[in-house]
Design a protein around this motif. Structure first.
Motif, PDB file in Angstrom:
ATOM      1  N   TRP A  14      35.733 103.037  47.472  1.00 41.41           N
ATOM      2  CA  TRP A  14      34.549 103.505  48.193  1.00 41.41           C
ATOM      3  C   TRP A  14      33.766 102.328  48.765  1.00 41.41           C
ATOM      4  N   ILE A  15      33.596 101.276  47.971  1.00 49.06           N
ATOM      5  CA  ILE A  15      32.868 100.088  48.449  1.00 49.06           C
ATOM      6  C   ILE A  15      33.597  99.471  49.635  1.00 49.06           C
ATOM      7  N   ASP A  17      35.714 100.925  51.743  1.00 48.88           N
ATOM      8  CA  ASP A  17      35.613 101.816  52.905  1.00 48.88           C
ATOM      9  C   ASP A  17      34.220 101.745  53.529  1.00 48.88           C
ATOM     10  N   THR A  18      33.208 101.737  52.682  1.00 48.64           N
ATOM     11  CA  THR A  18      31.827 101.692  53.177  1.00 48.64           C
ATOM     12  C   THR A  18      31.545 100.357  53.846  1.00 48.64           C
ATOM     13  N   PHE A  19      32.045  99.283  53.253  1.00 51.11           N
ATOM     14  CA  PHE A  19      31.854  97.953  53.838  1.00 51.11           C
ATOM     15  C   PHE A  19      32.493  97.892  55.224  1.00 51.11           C
ATOM     16  N   ALA A  21      32.844 100.276  57.277  1.00 50.32           N
ATOM     17  CA  ALA A  21      32.150 101.152  58.224  1.00 50.32           C
ATOM     18  C   ALA A  21      30.727 100.696  58.524  1.00 50.32           C
ATOM     19  N   LEU A  22      30.314  99.558  57.975  1.00 47.35           N
ATOM     20  CA  LEU A  22      28.948  99.082  58.207  1.00 47.35           C
ATOM     21  C   LEU A  22      28.743  98.711  59.667  1.00 47.35           C
ATOM     22  N   GLY A  28      25.834  93.574  54.555  1.00 48.22           N
ATOM     23  CA  GLY A  28      26.598  94.072  53.403  1.00 48.22           C
ATOM     24  C   GLY A  28      26.186  93.502  52.062  1.00 48.22           C
ATOM     25  N   LEU A  31      26.133  96.039  49.142  1.00 43.92           N
ATOM     26  CA  LEU A  31      27.464  96.404  48.661  1.00 43.92           C
ATOM     27  C   LEU A  31      28.091  95.271  47.854  1.00 43.92           C
TER      28      LEU A  31
END
Length: 108
Positions: A14-15, A17-19, A21-22, A28, A31
């Motif tokens: 999740w981290i 993927d989220t990173f 998509a920033l 970041g 995160l």
């Protein structure tokens, strides 16, 4: 929910993927801080196994205990508390409910 279903591997995915998509203006840092924190506590992320064993993963029990045991005592009419004495009170209240209480009490 990734941390609940997949533990450490799930939250790491999740981290990542989220990173990825920033927005470009985001650095970041939050995160990265989360990843560092979770990396230093890998054994605390076994939520799926805890749930499978019928154990709690929430903090409601702890918060309720603090409210009932500590807050009630600290708010007694006329009671005066020093900030440095609150931590030992919480620790004592916590150990009373464990099998270690007898050893602790008899060693005093």
């Amino acid at each position: 929910m990734a941390v609940v279903t997949d533990g450490k591997a799930g939250i790491e995915r999740w981290i990542a993927d989220t990173f990825g998509a920033l927005p470009s203006e985001s650095n970041g840092d939050v995160l990265r801080a989360l990843a560092r924190y979770l990396g230093s506590h890998p054994t605390r992320l076994g939520y799926a196994q805890r749930l499978a064993n019928g154990r709690s993963i929430g903090s409601g029990l702890i918060e309720g205990s603090v409210k009932q045991l500590v807050n009630r005592r600290m708010k007694l009419t006329g009671a005066r508390w020093r900030v440095e004495h609150v931590g030992p009170l919480v620790e004592l209240a916590a150990v009373i409910e464990t099998p270690d209480w007898h050893d602790f009490w008899t060693a005093a």
